[in-house]
Design a protein around this motif. Sequence first.
Motif, PDB file in Angstrom:
ATOM      1  N   PRO A  53      56.991 -14.085 -15.038  1.00 35.50           N
ATOM      2  CA  PRO A  53      58.567 -14.261 -14.850  1.00 35.50           C
ATOM      3  C   PRO A  53      59.055 -13.663 -16.097  1.00 35.50           C
ATOM      4  O   PRO A  53      58.699 -13.871 -17.345  1.00 35.50           O
ATOM      5  CB  PRO A  53      58.743 -15.803 -14.756  1.00 35.50           C
ATOM      6  N   SER A  54      60.205 -12.784 -15.732  1.00 36.61           N
ATOM      7  CA  SER A  54      60.935 -12.312 -16.492  1.00 36.61           C
ATOM      8  C   SER A  54      61.471 -13.047 -17.906  1.00 36.61           C
ATOM      9  O   SER A  54      61.639 -12.533 -19.209  1.00 36.61           O
ATOM     10  CB  SER A  54      62.026 -11.007 -16.213  1.00 36.61           C
ATOM     11  N   SER A  55      61.786 -14.198 -17.525  1.00 38.86           N
ATOM     12  CA  SER A  55      62.271 -15.255 -18.633  1.00 38.86           C
ATOM     13  C   SER A  55      61.314 -15.395 -19.468  1.00 38.86           C
ATOM     14  O   SER A  55      61.516 -15.478 -20.828  1.00 38.86           O
ATOM     15  CB  SER A  55      62.917 -16.079 -17.830  1.00 38.86           C
ATOM     16  N   ILE A  56      60.112 -15.744 -18.932  1.00 41.48           N
ATOM     17  CA  ILE A  56      58.889 -15.914 -19.893  1.00 41.48           C
ATOM     18  C   ILE A  56      58.541 -14.575 -20.743  1.00 41.48           C
ATOM     19  O   ILE A  56      58.285 -14.680 -21.814  1.00 41.48           O
ATOM     20  CB  ILE A  56      57.853 -16.640 -19.204  1.00 41.48           C
ATOM     21  N   ASP A  57      58.734 -13.448 -20.051  1.00 43.33           N
ATOM     22  CA  ASP A  57      57.736 -12.098 -20.630  1.00 43.33           C
ATOM     23  C   ASP A  57      58.837 -11.840 -21.636  1.00 43.33           C
ATOM     24  O   ASP A  57      58.423 -11.494 -22.925  1.00 43.33           O
ATOM     25  CB  ASP A  57      58.129 -11.008 -19.451  1.00 43.33           C
ATOM     26  N   ARG A  58      60.128 -12.302 -21.652  1.00 45.33           N
ATOM     27  CA  ARG A  58      61.041 -11.847 -22.933  1.00 45.33           C
ATOM     28  C   ARG A  58      60.765 -12.475 -24.075  1.00 45.33           C
ATOM     29  O   ARG A  58      61.027 -12.131 -25.189  1.00 45.33           O
ATOM     30  CB  ARG A  58      62.633 -12.243 -22.230  1.00 45.33           C
ATOM     31  N   VAL A  59      60.255 -13.699 -24.010  1.00 41.58           N
ATOM     32  CA  VAL A  59      60.058 -14.552 -25.121  1.00 41.58           C
ATOM     33  C   VAL A  59      58.680 -14.324 -25.631  1.00 41.58           C
ATOM     34  O   VAL A  59      58.363 -14.046 -26.723  1.00 41.58           O
ATOM     35  CB  VAL A  59      60.315 -16.105 -24.835  1.00 41.58           C
TER      36      VAL A  59
END
Length: 280
Positions: free
Chosen positions: A184-190
């Motif tokens: 998920p992009s929200s997890i990838d970002r972190v």
Amino acid sequence: MRGAIFVYEPLIRLSAFAGVFIIMAVWEFIGPRRAQAIGRGRRWPNNIGVVVVNTLLVRIVFPTSAVGLALLAQARGFGLFNAIALPAALGIVASVVILDLAIYLQHVLFHAVPALWRLHRMHHADLEFDVTTGLRFHPIEILLSMLIKFAVVAALGAPALAVLTFEVLLNATSMFNHGNVRVPSSIDRVLRWIVVTPDMHRVHHSILVRETNSNFGFNLPWWDRLFGTYRAQPVAGHEAMTIGIEQFRDPRELRLDRMLVQPWRGNAGQYPLGYRNAEQ
Ligand SMILES: [Zn+2]
């Protein structure tokens, strides 16, 4: 303790490899990032065949592993960390980070020098991007990498535990960041502040020269940000982007025998970092 590392090294490496490989393969099956046009049956036996060739070759060519060399350096007292008194934990962390920087620089070098790019481009010539891509390196590149790693380990006097940790980690993160998996992009970002993620490394496997020549990190993502080689996303998007290089687009090139001779076929192409043409 020292002896135990050497004795158990093959078992530790093999079980970490098998464990991470199985997890990634299952993850790719359940939650793929991209639809693959070329089936696994066509690529996987060849990509795994390269691993078998490389593993045997390294065993035959080198009298010891990098861990064995680290133990020797420790016994003889050569290398930086064997000459200065450092807390053990600090020596281990510093060695892992410096080894990772060395791998980053080596990767840039293999993209910069045309003769080295010819070897490394076999890794980039995979027409899909998944866990087995992360294992697919030309045998001569593997031998050169080992020599560079030996030199860094000896110069550093890296603790054997640090070398083993680094090698197991690199093998695992290479399979992870080549994974055809949806994060998920929200997890990838972190996550991409801590480790190179599949979305970050996929950019490096784009057919576009400027994207191929970015995101060189395998393990720690900081070097690309520090040295200005970071690129957040592929311009065409992850699903529509083309994986591979301009050469070797015929699926027959995915065969093991073809892969092995790719360094000597055709010209070096427009990918090496020093290459300039009118459009660039
Ligand atoms: Zn590369």
